[in-house]
Write an enzyme that holds these catalytic residues in place. Structure first.
Site, PDB file in Angstrom:
ATOM      1  N   VAL A   1       1.460 -39.222  10.498  1.00 38.33           N
ATOM      2  CA  VAL A   1       2.726 -39.829  10.930  1.00 38.33           C
ATOM      3  C   VAL A   1       3.870 -39.431   9.997  1.00 38.33           C
ATOM      4  CG1 VAL A   1       2.554 -42.050   9.682  1.00 38.33           C
ATOM      5  CG2 VAL A   1       3.716 -41.936  11.902  1.00 38.33           C
TER       6      VAL A   1
ATOM      7  N   GLU B   1       0.161 -48.743  12.350  1.00 41.21           N
ATOM      8  CA  GLU B   1      -0.689 -49.661  11.586  1.00 41.21           C
ATOM      9  C   GLU B   1      -1.714 -48.880  10.777  1.00 41.21           C
ATOM     10  OE1 GLU B   1      -3.650 -48.858  13.084  1.00 41.21           O
ATOM     11  OE2 GLU B   1      -2.406 -47.976  14.638  1.00 41.21           O
TER      12      GLU B   1
ATOM     13  N   GLY C   1      -3.827 -43.707  15.597  1.00 43.12           N
ATOM     14  CA  GLY C   1      -3.006 -44.834  15.159  1.00 43.12           C
ATOM     15  C   GLY C   1      -1.914 -44.375  14.230  1.00 43.12           C
ATOM     16  N   GLU C   2      -1.511 -45.232  13.293  1.00 43.62           N
ATOM     17  CA  GLU C   2      -0.453 -44.960  12.313  1.00 43.62           C
ATOM     18  C   GLU C   2       0.944 -44.915  12.937  1.00 43.62           C
ATOM     19  OE1 GLU C   2      -1.077 -41.185  10.387  1.00 43.62           O
ATOM     20  OE2 GLU C   2      -3.042 -41.719   9.605  1.00 43.62           O
ATOM     21  N   GLY C   3       1.044 -44.969  14.256  1.00 45.80           N
ATOM     22  CA  GLY C   3       2.306 -44.688  14.929  1.00 45.80           C
ATOM     23  C   GLY C   3       2.427 -43.229  15.317  1.00 45.80           C
TER      24      GLY C   3
END
Length: 344
Positions: free
Chosen positions: A98, A175, A317-319
């Site tokens: 990200v 997240e 994830g992580e955005g």
């Protein structure tokens, strides 16, 4: 008379007039009407949200919220909890997926500790807001108390307030937290009233017998929590995560402050569903970035009547999915604003 909780305050109004004007502009551009598909819909939705015929995004921001999960003690993850803080270090150093995408697209990136098991006060660049050192093991007891859940919701709201003051005009949340697909699966099962086993996927790469074990633990966790849940907030308290709560709070506050939200994958969408169930007006302010490879994501998207922009089989994830999809949003606005009309 009861005092309204902050998240029950209405979302900012959406302009149907500007939606219609933007739609009329789309129909005058030098192309067959509807031929750019979802790219047209994104531009029109942002016109309604920004209350301008030609919307622009100048200050996109992405916040990664981190927290650990007590249920990891039951062997539901392929990685130890120490990885959560190791990844926080990677985010602020610029080495995570990200972080690379944020640099590429000019997205402001913040990292917030909502409550990790491993202390991380030494990490420069991480915003420290720990509620507790990870949630309780929700297979045995509630993940957090009502007060802790509300504190975690406020973390998200406060980050959005900070960004709003700096001029943020598109918000994304990511997240980090070993075990958070387990929390998202259980939260989704309670909010959707669906079987958690059908919503549970590999997460960090759990396969075979390990996946079966994870599904059994989560089924038992939902069965424990179900009789104690009569509201969306209680579902969060019983099986949620601190970072899921913070994302939920951020989505609700963004909608109230009039900031469009580009939602990431499975875990972020579980938080988005929670936000919409707590405050239905939030839904208008949400765009959905991608369809995750996690099996539960499709059920969440259907419940929100959401059509994501891309599907690339991502499940990091992580955005990261929202950051990739932001490139599509940029193109949608470039076409909407830059193409000639037939009159021109």
């Amino acid at each position: 008379m009861t005092i309204q909780a902050w998240w029950q305050q209405p979302a900012a109004p959406v302009s149907e007039s500007f939606r219609q004007q933007a739609l009329e502009r789309q129909n005058q551009l030098t192309k067959p009407p509807g031929s750019l598909g979802q790219l047209e819909q994104v531009a029109v939705q942002l016109a309604a949200l920004q209350q301008r015929v030609q919307p622009v995004i100048q200050q996109p921001q992405l916040v990664v919220f981190a927290g650990d999960h007590g249920v990891v003690a039951q062997g539901v993850s392929a990685f130890p909890q120490a990885v959560t803080v190791a990844m926080l270090s990677n985010f602020v150093a610029g080495g995570a997926a990200v972080a690379v995408l944020a640099r590429l697209h000019g997205i402001g990136l913040s990292v917030v500790n909502c409550g990790t098991v491993t202390p991380c006060e030494h990490l420069a660049g991480v915003i420290q807001c720990p509620v507790m050192p990870g949630t309780q093991d929700f297979s045995q007891q509630a993940a957090m108390s009502p007060a802790q859940a509300q504190q975690a919701l406020r973390i998200g709201a406060e980050q959005v307030e900070r960004l709003h003051a700096e001029g943020c005009d598109l918000f994304m949340a990511g997240e980090m937290g070993i075990g958070n697909t387990s929390a998202a699966s259980c939260l989704a099962a309670l909010l959707l009233q669906q079987d958690v086993v059908a919503l549970t996927g590999p997460g960090t790469g759990v396969q075979g017998d390990a996946l079966s074990h994870k599904q059994q633990v989560l089924a038992a966790s939902v069965a424990r929590a179900q009789p104690l849940v009569s509201s969306p907030l209680q579902a969060l308290e019983q099986v949620g995560g601190l970072e899921l709560a913070a994302m939920c709070g951020a989505f609700m506050r963004a909608a109230q402050l009039g900031i469009p939200v580009l939602v990431d994958g499975f875990i972020a969408t579980a938080s988005a569903l929670l936000a919409v169930q707590l405050n239905p007006g939030v839904r208008e302010w949400l765009l959905f970035g991608h369809r995750s490879a996690e099996p539960g994501h499709t059920a969440l998207l259907q419940a929100l009547q959401a059509e994501p922009l891309i599907q690339l089989g991502m499940r990091l994830g992580e955005g990261s999915g929202a950051a990739v999809a932001y490139g599509v949003v940029q193109k949608a606005l470039a076409l909407h604003n830059g193409m000639a009309t037939f009159a021109e």
